[in-house]
Write a protein that holds these residues in place. Structure first.
Motif, PDB file in Angstrom:
ATOM      1  N   ARG A 200       0.800  -1.092   0.050  1.00  0.00           N
ATOM      2  CA  ARG A 200      -0.032  -0.053   0.010  1.00  0.00           C
ATOM      3  C   ARG A 200       0.936   1.310   0.071  1.00  0.00           C
ATOM      4  NH1 ARG A 200      -4.369  -0.054   4.540  1.00  0.00           N
ATOM      5  NH2 ARG A 200      -4.938   2.058   3.612  1.00  0.00           N
ATOM      6  N   ARG A 201       1.999   1.263   0.761  1.00  0.00           N
ATOM      7  CA  ARG A 201       2.874   2.444   0.858  1.00  0.00           C
ATOM      8  C   ARG A 201       3.312   2.668  -0.453  1.00  0.00           C
ATOM      9  NH1 ARG A 201       7.069   1.774   5.459  1.00  0.00           N
ATOM     10  NH2 ARG A 201       5.117   1.803   6.626  1.00  0.00           N
ATOM     11  N   GLN A 204       0.845   4.103  -2.909  1.00  0.00           N
ATOM     12  CA  GLN A 204       0.697   5.519  -2.643  1.00  0.00           C
ATOM     13  C   GLN A 204       1.924   6.522  -3.168  1.00  0.00           C
ATOM     14  OE1 GLN A 204       0.084   5.645   1.625  1.00  0.00           O
ATOM     15  NE2 GLN A 204      -1.991   5.098   1.510  1.00  0.00           N
ATOM     16  N   GLU A 207       1.383   6.800  -6.645  1.00  0.00           N
ATOM     17  CA  GLU A 207       0.069   7.534  -7.080  1.00  0.00           C
ATOM     18  C   GLU A 207       0.600   9.033  -7.065  1.00  0.00           C
ATOM     19  OE1 GLU A 207      -4.244   8.521  -5.180  1.00  0.00           O
ATOM     20  OE2 GLU A 207      -3.160   6.792  -4.382  1.00  0.00           O
ATOM     21  N   TYR A 208       1.567   9.512  -5.922  1.00  0.00           N
ATOM     22  CA  TYR A 208       1.857  10.970  -5.763  1.00  0.00           C
ATOM     23  C   TYR A 208       3.235  11.102  -6.685  1.00  0.00           C
ATOM     24  CZ  TYR A 208      -1.559  11.226  -2.347  1.00  0.00           C
ATOM     25  OH  TYR A 208      -2.792  11.294  -1.234  1.00  0.00           O
TER      26      TYR A 208
END
Length: 399
Positions: A200-201, A204, A207-208
């Motif tokens: 998940r990290r 993320q 995603e950024y």
């Protein structure tokens, strides 16, 4: 190809620089374990001894977590040992003198800790007294109150359920085997949770549009984490399973780690410790945050006191003596900064384990208590000196 290798090396170097203190202490912990494993002829990593290290240092690790948060906020708490002793004594008196069920006595002890934390937090946050002075007064006050409450004597005869908080282990379930089944399942669950969190990290960060480790290195990192968790799990499972106090520590690590990383109040704690004036100008409610930090410390102090009382099976007037120094040392060894605003909950646990392994290893080697204190003092000095050096190097690189 050379560009890819250079970029990967830069990412790894940046990650190491960002987590220098925590990685450094983790490496130091592993080095200590290896060194003592050799010097003691393999006794340190025996399953029974690993369980002993956890049980012997559970109360210090709990205090270190709370102390880390206090130091991140830019304060210090010298009263945690006295609060721990007082709360443990209060729980014992409630169970022995007033025949309260141990669950109710434990709850009341935690509420006492919360009330003491709120009392001290009020003087610090709203009256404006220095935390050093307030908690020094609290150290003297509650040390004396413990002697009054216990009438200067030792109380014994605590219920077995209460003693199991520190002496107990997970129950055995399932078919007979060479390993503790429930502990194995718990270890697998931890591995799954860690892997999900890592993925998940990574998602993320992508995603950024942030830099991430190449897939091969990321998989290697995940494999190393799983290997470490399972090695620890198998060690515990080959004795009596996971100690109850380890479950308490795990719960605190997950809960408070999440609060400090992801919640608004956690970010405010870091902001106030990093630059109090700027945080206040940004609208941070510094009084409320400071009050919450000391209430949390009071609750954790009471919990640590009950864990220590459960371990010894008695309530004594000397309980809690010098606990505050152990907790402060663990926090600084684990990455806290003297100026505040820096540190992690996991770092506090690592720092406490460094001290715990040092104590255990030196006891197995039969090193005298006087030399043990000398060595622990030098370790603390080196840890703080490293923090100062790392900070100065960062300032130099920016200029």
């Amino acid at each position: 190809m050379s560009q890819v290798i250079g970029r990967t090396a830069a990412l790894v170097a940046q990650s190491v620089r960002t987590n220098m203190r925590q990685y450094g202490m983790l490496i130091a912990l592993v080095a200590l374990l290896v060194a003592f494993q050799v010097w003691t002829g393999g006794d340190v990593l025996l399953p029974r001894n690993v369980s002993n290290i956890i049980n012997q240092n559970g109360y210090i690790l709990i205090l270190a977590i709370g102390m880390m948060i206090v130091i991140i906020n830019g304060h210090i708490d010298l009263s945690v040992g006295s609060i721990a002793g007082f709360a443990g004594a209060a729980a014992a008196v409630m169970m022995i003198e007033h025949d309260l069920p141990w669950q109710l006595a434990l709850t009341f002890a935690l509420l006492i800790g919360a009330a003491i934390g709120a009392w001290q937090g009020f003087w610090i946050a709203y009256v404006g007294l220095p935390s050093f002075i307030v908690t020094l007064a609290g150290m003297l006050l509650f040390r004396g109150a413990t002697r009054i409450l216990l009438e200067g004597r030792t109380w014994s005869g605590l219920p077995q359920g209460f003693q199991d908080i520190n002496q107990g282990f997970l129950p055995e379930v399932g078919p007979e085997s060479n390993y503790h089944n429930l502990t194995l399942l718990l270890g697998l669950a931890v591995c799954a949770a860690v892997l999900v969190q890592e993925w998940r990290r990574r998602a993320q960060q992508r995603e950024y549009e942030l830099e991430v480790l190449p897939t091969n290195l990321f998989l290697l990192k995940c494999a190393a984490i799983v290997a470490a968790v399972m090695a620890f799990t198998l060690t515990l499972a080959s004795y009596r399973g996971a100690p109850v106090v380890l479950l308490i520590l795990g719960g605190l690590l997950v809960l408070l780690g999440f609060v400090m990383r992801n919640s608004v109040i956690g970010r405010h704690v870091y902001a106030l410790g990093g630059n109090r004036a700027a945080a206040q100008l940004s609208g941070v409610k510094d009084r409320r945050v400071t009050m919450a930090v000391f209430i949390n410390m009071g609750v954790l102090s009471a919990l640590a006191g009950c864990v220590f009382t459960a371990r010894t099976g008695t309530a004594t007037t000397g309980a809690g003596n010098l606990f505050e120094l152990e907790a402060i040392a663990a926090a600084f060894i684990g990455g806290a900064s003297m100026s505040g605003g820096v540190g992690t909950v996991l770092g506090a646990v690592i720092g406490g384990l460094v001290l715990g392994v040092l104590d255990n290893g030196m006891q197995l080697l039969k090193i005298g208590e006087d030399w043990q204190q000398v060595i622990k003092g030098l370790v603390l000095l080196v840890a703080v000196a490293f923090d100062v050096w790392n900070k100065r190097r960062g300032l130099t690189s920016r200029t």
